[in-house]
Design a protein around this motif. Structure first.
Motif, PDB file in Angstrom:
ATOM      1  N   LEU A 194       0.837  -1.199   0.000  1.00  0.00           N
ATOM      2  CA  LEU A 194       0.000   0.000   0.000  1.00  0.00           C
ATOM      3  C   LEU A 194       0.866   1.242   0.000  1.00  0.00           C
ATOM      4  CD1 LEU A 194      -2.342  -1.324   2.788  1.00  0.00           C
ATOM      5  CD2 LEU A 194      -2.925  -1.134   0.371  1.00  0.00           C
ATOM      6  N   SER A 195       0.619   2.148  -0.942  1.00  0.00           N
ATOM      7  CA  SER A 195       1.411   3.380  -0.989  1.00  0.00           C
ATOM      8  C   SER A 195       0.998   4.283   0.163  1.00  0.00           C
ATOM      9  CB  SER A 195       1.176   4.106  -2.306  1.00  0.00           C
ATOM     10  OG  SER A 195      -0.142   4.639  -2.316  1.00  0.00           O
TER      11      SER A 195
ATOM     12  N   CYS B  74       9.859  -9.113  18.719  1.00  0.00           N
ATOM     13  CA  CYS B  74       9.397 -10.369  18.117  1.00  0.00           C
ATOM     14  C   CYS B  74      10.387 -10.818  17.059  1.00  0.00           C
ATOM     15  CB  CYS B  74       8.041 -10.159  17.445  1.00  0.00           C
ATOM     16  SG  CYS B  74       6.796  -9.567  18.590  1.00  0.00           S
ATOM     17  N   ASP B  75      10.546 -12.118  16.940  1.00  0.00           N
ATOM     18  CA  ASP B  75      11.461 -12.627  15.918  1.00  0.00           C
ATOM     19  C   ASP B  75      10.940 -12.298  14.538  1.00  0.00           C
ATOM     20  OD1 ASP B  75      12.009 -15.548  17.918  1.00  0.00           O
ATOM     21  OD2 ASP B  75      13.190 -13.701  17.729  1.00  0.00           O
ATOM     22  N   LYS B  76       9.641 -12.490  14.383  1.00  0.00           N
ATOM     23  CA  LYS B  76       9.076 -12.304  13.057  1.00  0.00           C
ATOM     24  C   LYS B  76       8.547 -10.889  12.923  1.00  0.00           C
ATOM     25  CE  LYS B  76       7.227 -15.928  10.850  1.00  0.00           C
ATOM     26  NZ  LYS B  76       6.225 -16.912  10.384  1.00  0.00           N
ATOM     27  N   LYS B  77       9.142 -10.136  11.950  1.00  0.00           N
ATOM     28  CA  LYS B  77       8.618  -8.791  11.695  1.00  0.00           C
ATOM     29  C   LYS B  77       7.518  -8.891  10.662  1.00  0.00           C
ATOM     30  CE  LYS B  77      12.074  -7.088  14.095  1.00  0.00           C
ATOM     31  NZ  LYS B  77      11.840  -7.100  15.526  1.00  0.00           N
ATOM     32  N   LEU B  78       6.462  -8.162  10.880  1.00  0.00           N
ATOM     33  CA  LEU B  78       5.326  -8.261   9.974  1.00  0.00           C
ATOM     34  C   LEU B  78       5.128  -7.021   9.100  1.00  0.00           C
ATOM     35  CD1 LEU B  78       2.784  -9.957  12.390  1.00  0.00           C
ATOM     36  CD2 LEU B  78       4.126 -11.001  10.565  1.00  0.00           C
ATOM     37  N   ILE B  79       5.533  -5.877   9.599  1.00  0.00           N
ATOM     38  CA  ILE B  79       5.350  -4.643   8.824  1.00  0.00           C
ATOM     39  C   ILE B  79       6.626  -4.367   8.047  1.00  0.00           C
ATOM     40  CG2 ILE B  79       4.840  -2.187   8.924  1.00  0.00           C
ATOM     41  CD1 ILE B  79       3.424  -2.645  11.553  1.00  0.00           C
ATOM     42  N   HIS B  80       6.488  -4.306   6.728  1.00  0.00           N
ATOM     43  CA  HIS B  80       7.677  -4.107   5.895  1.00  0.00           C
ATOM     44  C   HIS B  80       7.564  -2.894   5.013  1.00  0.00           C
ATOM     45  CE1 HIS B  80       8.955  -8.155   7.033  1.00  0.00           C
ATOM     46  NE2 HIS B  80       7.691  -8.503   6.866  1.00  0.00           N
ATOM     47  N   THR B  81       8.736  -2.323   4.738  1.00  0.00           N
ATOM     48  CA  THR B  81       8.790  -1.197   3.808  1.00  0.00           C
ATOM     49  C   THR B  81       9.253  -1.703   2.464  1.00  0.00           C
ATOM     50  OG1 THR B  81       9.514   0.177   5.642  1.00  0.00           O
ATOM     51  CG2 THR B  81       9.739   1.102   3.433  1.00  0.00           C
ATOM     52  N   VAL B  82       8.540  -1.309   1.416  1.00  0.00           N
ATOM     53  CA  VAL B  82       8.988  -1.647   0.076  1.00  0.00           C
ATOM     54  C   VAL B  82       9.443  -0.343  -0.560  1.00  0.00           C
ATOM     55  CG1 VAL B  82       8.316  -2.532  -2.178  1.00  0.00           C
ATOM     56  CG2 VAL B  82       7.359  -3.542  -0.100  1.00  0.00           C
ATOM     57  N   ARG B  83      10.728  -0.240  -0.799  1.00  0.00           N
ATOM     58  CA  ARG B  83      11.275   1.037  -1.245  1.00  0.00           C
ATOM     59  C   ARG B  83      10.607   1.542  -2.501  1.00  0.00           C
ATOM     60  NH1 ARG B  83      16.353   3.171   0.837  1.00  0.00           N
ATOM     61  NH2 ARG B  83      15.823   4.728  -0.723  1.00  0.00           N
ATOM     62  N   GLY B  84      10.247   2.837  -2.454  1.00  0.00           N
ATOM     63  CA  GLY B  84       9.668   3.449  -3.635  1.00  0.00           C
ATOM     64  C   GLY B  84       8.198   3.127  -3.828  1.00  0.00           C
ATOM     65  N   MET B  85       7.675   2.177  -2.981  1.00  0.00           N
ATOM     66  CA  MET B  85       6.288   1.812  -3.237  1.00  0.00           C
ATOM     67  C   MET B  85       5.377   2.026  -2.037  1.00  0.00           C
ATOM     68  SD  MET B  85       6.404  -1.464  -5.711  1.00  0.00           S
ATOM     69  CE  MET B  85       4.640  -1.502  -5.709  1.00  0.00           C
ATOM     70  N   GLY B  86       5.840   1.603  -0.893  1.00  0.00           N
ATOM     71  CA  GLY B  86       4.976   1.813   0.265  1.00  0.00           C
ATOM     72  C   GLY B  86       5.221   0.783   1.354  1.00  0.00           C
ATOM     73  N   TYR B  87       4.145   0.399   2.033  1.00  0.00           N
ATOM     74  CA  TYR B  87       4.259  -0.534   3.152  1.00  0.00           C
ATOM     75  C   TYR B  87       3.371  -1.741   2.922  1.00  0.00           C
ATOM     76  CZ  TYR B  87       6.263   3.568   5.378  1.00  0.00           C
ATOM     77  OH  TYR B  87       7.041   4.650   5.675  1.00  0.00           O
ATOM     78  N   VAL B  88       3.756  -2.830   3.566  1.00  0.00           N
ATOM     79  CA  VAL B  88       2.938  -4.033   3.425  1.00  0.00           C
ATOM     80  C   VAL B  88       2.991  -4.844   4.713  1.00  0.00           C
ATOM     81  CG1 VAL B  88       4.848  -5.364   2.442  1.00  0.00           C
ATOM     82  CG2 VAL B  88       2.484  -6.051   1.988  1.00  0.00           C
ATOM     83  N   LEU B  89       1.876  -5.508   4.993  1.00  0.00           N
ATOM     84  CA  LEU B  89       1.811  -6.375   6.160  1.00  0.00           C
ATOM     85  C   LEU B  89       1.872  -7.809   5.654  1.00  0.00           C
ATOM     86  CD1 LEU B  89       1.227  -6.084   9.287  1.00  0.00           C
ATOM     87  CD2 LEU B  89      -1.086  -6.778   8.734  1.00  0.00           C
ATOM     88  N   ARG B  90       2.979  -8.493   5.915  1.00  0.00           N
ATOM     89  CA  ARG B  90       3.090  -9.884   5.509  1.00  0.00           C
ATOM     90  C   ARG B  90       4.188 -10.558   6.290  1.00  0.00           C
ATOM     91  NH1 ARG B  90       5.177  -8.070  -0.368  1.00  0.00           N
ATOM     92  NH2 ARG B  90       7.302  -7.467   0.245  1.00  0.00           N
ATOM     93  N   GLU B  91       4.214 -11.883   6.198  1.00  0.00           N
ATOM     94  CA  GLU B  91       5.167 -12.606   7.032  1.00  0.00           C
ATOM     95  C   GLU B  91       6.582 -12.523   6.506  1.00  0.00           C
ATOM     96  OE1 GLU B  91       4.064 -16.243   8.974  1.00  0.00           O
ATOM     97  OE2 GLU B  91       2.083 -16.120   8.028  1.00  0.00           O
ATOM     98  N   GLU B  92       6.732 -12.741   5.198  1.00  0.00           N
ATOM     99  CA  GLU B  92       8.104 -12.715   4.683  1.00  0.00           C
ATOM    100  C   GLU B  92       8.472 -11.277   4.322  1.00  0.00           C
ATOM    101  OE1 GLU B  92       5.550 -14.261   3.385  1.00  0.00           O
ATOM    102  OE2 GLU B  92       5.176 -13.091   1.594  1.00  0.00           O
ATOM    103  N   ALA B  93       9.750 -10.995   4.383  1.00  0.00           N
ATOM    104  CA  ALA B  93      10.216  -9.610   4.191  1.00  0.00           C
ATOM    105  C   ALA B  93      10.078  -9.121   2.759  1.00  0.00           C
ATOM    106  CB  ALA B  93      11.654  -9.473   4.620  1.00  0.00           C
TER     107      ALA B  93
END
Lengths: 225, 445
Positions: A170-171, A206-225
């Motif tokens: 999501l941007s 937490c070991d598992k991070k769920l909120i990730h930044t995707v450069r140039g695009m926005g943010y996403v909530l998912r298990e893998e980076a």
């Protein structure tokens, strides 16, 4: 979550706005069908409360129009008419639910929650889950594992929105669009600050991070980076 | 009756007072002169009566009236026996009045003259009494009285006139500054130019009033100037993207052009316009006091930390460091979104002007929190310092414009601080220092 209220009676319009805002929704209001049509064109809403009797373009006509244009936004119809035929017509026109005036505020809120639950392909109870993160949209509670996480109203809204669109990048703009209404204009980095705060509360320790930044695009909530 | 002007009232008042005073003096004078005259009359007559008594004797049962009676020349003496028959008389008085014992009294005589008369029934012996009447003319005394009356009557009109003229002159002089001010104010109100001032230099109340009004005019002038600047700015800001959109539309509609490129530019401009419109609407809501805070429990410390950390990468890119000294757990009731906006704005400003380090701090007071954002840059030029919180005020237009600053950031920051019941201020201290104070248990103001 962003909601459009379309109601031509000013006092009721204002009450609806307040009621929904208190629940943490970002609310846009309009008073006739034409304005509503413009709003639907310009913004992606998470839900709409639509009165049937409207000036310029009536509610049912508008509903049919947006449905045939492919807009699947959950719509709750409001009306003073209570006949069977009216309900059938409304639901067939594409409404997700139908509420007769006068109604209790609590019932309206519950029906809106239910309607949005169905939309987000969540569980019947409105609990959304990803790994050990649970967002209970009914009670507006968040748990990471066993621990309850306390969020401010907008932090919660952002997390809920990310959760409903989990896996989708999501941007910043989209997030902004769904978290606050038209009136807000406060500058760029604000969403980033909110995401940072969310990360601290949700991901930290937490070991598992769920909120990730995707450069140039926005943010996403998912298990893998 | 039409309401009188202040000057007219003053003039009437002075003239009235003068007349009143004249009449008062007249009254007093008259009463005392009459009183005096009567005393003089009484005493003289009583004395005459007593003197006459001495000259009345009884010899062998016969009344004897001494010749010395004639020596009493300061009053007229008449002696009557108990039956009322006149026994002796000096100069014949020209009036007719029955003998009556009592105090000296006035009697009207011939030709309208006034006499003072004193009658006494004097017992010469046990069986014989005589009437002693002493009298005198009050002419001369009356004349003095009349004279005084005449003088005063004559005085009333001239004094009245004097009062009116004098009052008029005095008020004209005293109120001259006011007339001056009224004329100046009329000129200023009628014209377009707010630069003019009233400029009275008196040391008195009028001078003070003039100064106060001039200060007010200065503020109005500044506000209008700012307003004009704002309108000019806003219309420029609005027209530019609209012009671009128009030209891109024309280009895109041409046969041999790729519409996509044009549409992308238009999309950019739409964002810019949208932002500007939102800002303008926000400003107008702030002015109309319809913009409200959404209050909830906010951890100010966490906010400041997050904001500072979020801007660290941008800072590092410019070779700047951000230092934090944030007291933890500073909780207040506030509008999280607006507070974040305020902090981000202050940090972004600091980023623009710092030379090596930005310091962010938060500490708690008795019932409030004080936060500062400081940079070690050149600071704010003193001539701009009083104006930087004004909307659209750009201290350095070139630098701000290119970094995308809109000009309302600080204005919004100030509104936010105030709406929480606090304030924000700026100083120079080895760079620019922005300090804000927020009450801990805040209510919407």
């Amino acid at each position: 979550m962003r909601i459009l209220v379309v109601e031509d009676e000013p006092i009721l319009n204002e009450s609806l706005k307040k009621l929904l805002a208190r629940e943490g929704y970002a609310v846009d209001c309009c008073f006739d069908g034409e304005e509503a049509r413009l709003n639907f064109q310009m913004t992606e809403y998470d839900g709409a409360v639509l009165d049937i009797m409207l000036p310029k373009i009536d509610g049912l006509t508008l509903l049919r129009e947006i449905r045939s244009a492919g807009n699947v936004v959950p719509v709750l119809l409001l009306t003073a008419r209570d006949g069977i035929e009216d309900r059938v017509m409304g639901l067939d026109a594409g409404a997700d639910d139908y509420l007769v005036k006068p109604f209790a505020g609590e019932e309206l809120l519950a029906r809106i929650r239910a309607m949005m639950r169905r939309q987000a392909n969540g569980t019947p109870t409105g609990r959304l889950a990803l790994a050990d993160l649970v967002v209970d949209t009914g009670k507006r509670q968040v748990f990471r594992g066993e621990k309850e996480i306390f969020l401010s109203s907008r932090e919660y809204s952002i997390l809920e929105y990310l959760m409903r669109n989990r896996g989708v990048v999501l941007s910043r703009q989209r997030i902004e669009d769904h978290i606050w209404n038209y009136d807000y204009e406060g500058g760029s980095n604000v969403v980033d600050v909110y995401i940072r705060k969310l990360r601290k509360l949700v991901d930290e320790g937490c070991d598992k991070k769920l909120i990730h930044t995707v450069r140039g695009m926005g943010y996403v909530l998912r298990e893998e980076a | 009756m039409k309401k009188l002007s202040v000057k007219q009232r003053v003039v009437l008042f002075t003239a009235g007072i003068m007349v009143l005073m004249v009449m008062l003096v007249y009254g007093i004078l008259r009463w005392s002169s009459v009183h005096q005259a009567e005393r003089y009359g009484s005493e003289t007559l009583r004395q005459a009566s007593r003197d006459a008594e001495d000259e009345i004797k009884l010899r062998d049962g016969m009344l004897v009236l001494d010749r010395d009676l004639a020596d009493i020349d300061y009053a007229s003496i008449q002696i009557y026996d108990s039956t009322g028959r006149m026994q002796y008389y000096g100069p014949i008085p020209a009036f007719d009045a029955p003998l009556a014992e009592g105090k000296p009294r006035r009697v009207m005589g011939d030709e309208g003259r006034i006499w003072y008369v004193y009658d006494v029934l004097h017992p010469v012996s046990d069986s014989v009494s005589v009437w002693i009447r002493s009298c005198m003319r009050m002419d001369s005394v009356m004349e003095v009285e009349n004279h005084v009356h005449k003088v005063f009557l004559f005085m009333i009109l001239p004094l009245c006139a004097l009062g009116i003229v004098g009052g008029h002159l005095i008020t004209r002089r005293a109120f001259a500054p006011m007339t001056q001010m009224a004329e100046a104010a009329e000129r200023i109100a009628g014209g377009d130019d707010l630069k003019e001032r009233i400029g009275l230099k008196n040391e008195d109340e009028f001078g003070k009033l003039s100064q106060v009004l001039d200060d007010m005019l200065a503020r109005l002038e500044a506000a209008f100037r700012q307003e004009k600047l704002f309108t000019a700015n806003a219309s420029h800001e609005l027209r530019t993207p609209l012009a671009v959109i128009r030209s891109q539309c024309e280009l895109g509609l041409q046969e041999d052009n790729d519409p996509r490129a044009a549409i992308m530019v238009i999309a950019e401009q739409e964002k810019r316009l949208s932002r500007l419109v939102k800002e303008l609407l926000l400003l107008s809501r702030m002015d109309a006091h319809t913009e409200k805070l959404t209050l909830e429990r906010v951890d100010l410390s966490a906010l400041m930390e997050a904001a500072a950390e979020e801007l660290m990468p941008a800072a590092q890119e410019r070779g700047l460091a951000i230092k934090m000294d944030i007291s933890p757990n500073c909780i207040l009731m506030g509008d999280e979104l607006r507070l974040i906006g305020m902090l981000v704005n202050l940090l972004e400003n600091a980023l623009r002007y710092a030379s090596s380090v930005i310091t962010v701090s938060l500490c708690r007071g008795a019932d409030h929190f004080v936060g500062t954002v400081r940079d070690d840059g050149p600071g704010i030029p003193p001539e701009h310092l009083p104006y930087i919180f004004q909307r659209f005020y750009q201290a350095d237009p070139a630098r701000s414009r290119e970094s995308g600053s809109s000009g309302i950031g600080l204005s919004l920051a100030e509104w936010t601080a105030k709406a929480h019941g606090g304030y924000i201020e700026a100083q120079n201290d080895g760079g620019a220092v922005f300090r804000f104070r927020l009450p801990a248990g805040t209510e919407q103001s």
